[in-house]
Scaffold this active site. Structure first.
Site, PDB file in Angstrom:
ATOM      1  N   CYS A 198       8.117  43.608   0.168  1.00 42.91           N
ATOM      2  CA  CYS A 198       8.868  44.239   1.248  1.00 42.91           C
ATOM      3  C   CYS A 198       8.032  45.274   1.984  1.00 42.91           C
ATOM      4  CB  CYS A 198      10.106  44.927   0.686  1.00 42.91           C
ATOM      5  SG  CYS A 198      11.148  43.876  -0.327  1.00 42.91           S
ATOM      6  N   ARG A 242       2.759  40.849   4.462  1.00 42.44           N
ATOM      7  CA  ARG A 242       3.156  41.099   3.077  1.00 42.44           C
ATOM      8  C   ARG A 242       4.103  40.022   2.538  1.00 42.44           C
ATOM      9  NH1 ARG A 242       2.467  46.745   1.590  1.00 42.44           N
ATOM     10  NH2 ARG A 242       4.333  46.704   0.306  1.00 42.44           N
ATOM     11  N   TRP A 285      11.835  41.007   1.091  1.00 42.86           N
ATOM     12  CA  TRP A 285      11.548  39.843   0.255  1.00 42.86           C
ATOM     13  C   TRP A 285      12.599  39.854  -0.843  1.00 42.86           C
ATOM     14  CZ3 TRP A 285       9.786  38.665  -4.800  1.00 42.86           C
ATOM     15  CH2 TRP A 285       9.201  37.398  -4.948  1.00 42.86           C
ATOM     16  N   ASN A 295      12.066  49.557  -1.030  1.00 42.61           N
ATOM     17  CA  ASN A 295      11.217  48.598  -1.738  1.00 42.61           C
ATOM     18  C   ASN A 295      11.357  48.865  -3.235  1.00 42.61           C
ATOM     19  OD1 ASN A 295      10.317  47.794   0.744  1.00 42.61           O
ATOM     20  ND2 ASN A 295       8.220  48.513   0.487  1.00 42.61           N
ATOM     21  N   GLY A 296      11.368  47.803  -4.034  1.00 45.08           N
ATOM     22  CA  GLY A 296      11.458  47.977  -5.481  1.00 45.08           C
ATOM     23  C   GLY A 296      12.734  47.369  -6.036  1.00 45.08           C
ATOM     24  N   GLU A 336      -9.439  29.030  -9.100  1.00 46.47           N
ATOM     25  CA  GLU A 336      -9.172  29.687  -7.824  1.00 46.47           C
ATOM     26  C   GLU A 336      -8.981  28.666  -6.707  1.00 46.47           C
ATOM     27  OE1 GLU A 336      -8.724  32.559  -4.772  1.00 46.47           O
ATOM     28  OE2 GLU A 336      -8.271  32.488  -6.915  1.00 46.47           O
ATOM     29  N   LYS A 362      -5.585  28.299  -4.408  1.00 41.39           N
ATOM     30  CA  LYS A 362      -5.556  28.364  -2.953  1.00 41.39           C
ATOM     31  C   LYS A 362      -4.784  27.186  -2.373  1.00 41.39           C
ATOM     32  CE  LYS A 362      -6.360  31.739  -2.269  1.00 41.39           C
ATOM     33  NZ  LYS A 362      -6.641  32.410  -3.468  1.00 41.39           N
ATOM     34  N   GLU A 422      -1.026  27.578  -3.076  1.00 38.18           N
ATOM     35  CA  GLU A 422      -0.411  28.688  -2.358  1.00 38.18           C
ATOM     36  C   GLU A 422      -0.043  28.313  -0.928  1.00 38.18           C
ATOM     37  OE1 GLU A 422      -2.087  32.907  -3.958  1.00 38.18           O
ATOM     38  OE2 GLU A 422      -3.548  31.628  -2.950  1.00 38.18           O
ATOM     39  N   HIS A 452      -9.291  15.909 -22.705  1.00 37.97           N
ATOM     40  CA  HIS A 452      -8.255  16.393 -23.621  1.00 37.97           C
ATOM     41  C   HIS A 452      -6.896  16.470 -22.924  1.00 37.97           C
ATOM     42  CE1 HIS A 452     -11.036  17.466 -26.913  1.00 37.97           C
ATOM     43  NE2 HIS A 452     -11.883  17.675 -25.925  1.00 37.97           N
ATOM     44  N   LYS A 479       2.119  39.352  -0.289  1.00 34.36           N
ATOM     45  CA  LYS A 479       0.726  39.771  -0.406  1.00 34.36           C
ATOM     46  C   LYS A 479       0.510  40.680  -1.602  1.00 34.36           C
ATOM     47  CE  LYS A 479      -3.542  40.160   0.929  1.00 34.36           C
ATOM     48  NZ  LYS A 479      -4.443  39.008   0.710  1.00 34.36           N
TER      49      LYS A 479
END
Length: 610
Positions: free
Chosen positions: A2, A27, A73, A99-100, A483, A487, A490, A506, A605
């Site tokens: 947020c 964000r 958010w 926020n929170g 990584e 990407k 995401e 395996h 973000k």
């Protein structure tokens, strides 16, 4: 996560609030809203983007010199107009953005319901604003005191800003585990959850600490503890240019940030390498040199992309400084009662410096007596202030939600730290001196990889409709496989997994058929012959092979369907090069699939709540 913006001063508030919300769009959010006070409170909020909010407000925006804005958010309650912030109290005297997460909101809500309060939304934030109003009216105290009393009853994390219609000349802000920055101008103040909405108006800022409350008028600011003790905050100067927050001619921030990496990697090294002595100098670690020299173990704590950087750091520290390293997900570390001693060094890695789990891990490590270092990008961030020492990565603002340049800058700084530690511990070798020389050539080598962008567009076009991807690497390239898969997940919403190439047999080999693209990090390192064997096994099962190889490789070119060449470098520096084509591949596939590259769905973000 947020975003918060608030304004009080001599300008019309609404344009500043909307401009600030646009700056905070990176964000990640699902609704937005504003409130402006001008005799009465004018509140507008809307599910969707800031542009949807502007359309909802219409051609006659609210007038007034004080206001607040928010991008939400969703945590409590689905994304919709009612649950969007700001939230009004029952009488309309208070309006709040937050926020929170208020963890005990259900108990507080039940208590307030018993006193006759009703609730329009499903949010914990509305509970908080109703509680503030109840205490304000029941105890007949000023708004500042009502906020202090309410926050004393709250369990959880918050960054809040609120207005009171009865006290129209002030903004009140407070924080606990969620960042609040106050920009100090001439006859005006701007409050935000990070510096991006502020830099256009002033570069002088104050960062609120946990448990502090700020009372702002157009011409003054007072900061107190929740215990009502006046504080003298440190005024800081933002090292941030407005141009860095613009796309600069690129279609997306992510592409801009991928192409900024030659510069951002160079900035991470600037002034930290003595080319004549071939030594690393890290001013942020000078005061803890002896503790580093005596350390018995290093522990990296991080989340997401920063965790992958930590895996590279593990390989670097153990290879260069010959000391045991563990890499922990901060979200697991904080809950499993880890064994930490004063002989340990805990290194927290976070681009934003605000990641909630990583910040909690820092607090645990400090309580247990460890030396705690930070590797962060955001100057003045919570982790930067909570750690004993650290090294900034100097990547510049990263607006795209999917981290790119921050990853390479983190790896660059961890490489420098590994060199620094090797010198401290006496494990440096002539080979490390060569590696340090080679590190300084990395920016130019990244430039040459970026020149292969057109080739990567071709590959993306071929595989844009794939349902799954597999990424495989060995040694220093294994974290890059993780990584690269992250990407793609995401921003394109394609399922992808990163794996050590040696582990393919395996389990993952069962997935391979003509529909499975496999990305191999197949550079000429000490595992080269082994990786060729892995490629053979994929080819024999009709898998499509995309190989990132060392320049001039002919053997793998005969096996793979697609080849992307990168310049030669030391094995330990390979992650700084092999990650670049994977970033571009993810970007172009996402673009071709019509995805929102800079603001992928459901992601934020900076994850500042659990």
């Amino acid at each position: 996560m947020c975003g918060i913006v608030g304004y009080i001063g001599y300008r019309e508030a609404y344009p500043i609030l909307i401009g600030g919300l646009r700056r905070l769009e990176y964000r990640g959010y699902d609704s937005a809203g504003v409130a402006v006070l001008n005799g009465h409170l004018q509140v507008y909020k809307k599910k969707g983007k800031v542009a949807d909010l502007e359309q909802h407000v219409g051609p006659q925006p609210p007038e007034g010199f004080i206001g607040i804005g928010h991008t939400r958010w969703a945590t409590h309650g689905e994304p919709n107009d009612i649950n969007a912030h700001p939230h009004l109290s029952a009488s309309g005297k208070f309006v709040l953005i937050h926020n929170g997460i208020i963890e005990n909101y259900a108990a507080l809500k039940q208590e307030l319901s018993s006193k006759g309060y009703t609730f329009a939304s499903d949010t914990d934030t509305e509970v908080l604003v109703q509680l503030i109003e109840y205490l304000y009216e029941h105890h007949q105290v000023p708004a500042e005191e009502a906020v202090r009393m309410a926050l004393d009853k709250v369990v959880g994390a918050y960054g809040i800003v609120l207005l009171c219609k009865d006290e129209p000349g002030q903004l009140i802000a407070a924080r606990k585990s969620s960042p609040i920055v106050i920009g100090i101008g001439q006859g005006e103040y701007i409050v935000a959850s990070d510096a991006t909405p502020i830099v256009q108006y002033t570069k002088d800022v104050v960062y609120l600490n946990d448990g502090e409350i700020a009372i702002l008028t157009a011409h003054s600011h007072t900061i107190k503890t929740l215990g009502n003790v006046i504080q003298t905050p440190e005024l800081q100067r933002l090292d941030l240019e407005l141009e860095a927050l613009e796309k600069g001619g690129y279609p997306h921030f992510m592409l801009k940030e991928i192409f900024e990496q030659p510069r951002s990697i160079a900035e991470s090294m600037r002034g930290r390498i003595d080319p004549e002595k071939e030594e690393v100098w890290l001013g942020g670690l000078v005061d803890v040199r002896e503790q580093l020299r005596a350390a018995k173990r290093f522990i990296f704590v991080a989340c997401g992309t920063s965790w992958h950087a930590g895996l590279v750091g593990e390989y670097l520290f153990e290879s260069y400084a010959r000391i045991p390293v563990e890499v922990e997900y901060a979200s697991e570390f904080r809950y499993r009662d880890p064994i930490i001693t004063p002989e340990d060094v805990v290194i927290a890695i976070s681009q934003s410096g605000e990641t909630a789990d990583t910040l909690a891990a820092v607090e645990i490590a400090r309580e247990k007596g460890a030396l705690v270092l930070g590797v962060v990008n955001a100057v003045g961030s919570s982790i930067a202030r909570a750690t004993h020492a650290g090294v900034y990565i100097h990547a510049g603002p990263e607006i795209g939600v999917a981290s790119t340049k921050a990853f390479t800058s983190q790896v660059t700084v961890l490489t420098l730290m590994a060199h620094y530690l090797a010198d401290l511990k006496g494990t440096a070798t002539p080979g490390l001196r060569h590696s340090l020389r080679e590190l300084q050539q990395i920016p130019e080598k990244v430039k040459s990889i970026l020149d292969t962008n057109d080739k990567i567009v071709e590959i993306a076009h071929t595989f844009k409709d794939a349902s799954n991807f597999l990424y495989l690497g060995r040694g220093f390239n294994f974290p890059v496989a993780l990584e690269g898969a992250l990407k793609l997940k995401e921003i394109s919403y394609i399922h992808a997994e990163g794996y050590p190439a040696a582990e393919m047999k395996h389990g993952p080999i069962a997935l391979i058929d003509e529909h499975m693209p496999v990305v191999f990090l197949a550079t000429k390192d000490k595992s080269y012959e082994k990786i060729i064997s892995n490629i053979d096994q994929v080819v024999s099962r009709k898998g499509s092979v995309i190989a990132v190889v060392s320049e001039g490789d002919t053997l793998i070119r005969e096996l793979a369907d697609w080849v992307i060449e990168i310049p030669h470098t030391d094995d330990s520096l390979l992650p700084l090069l092999t990650c670049i084509p994977l970033q571009l591949l993810a970007y172009h596939i996402a673009l071709m699939r019509g995805c929102n590259v800079d603001q992928p769905r459901n992601l934020a973000k900076s994850v500042t709540v659990e």
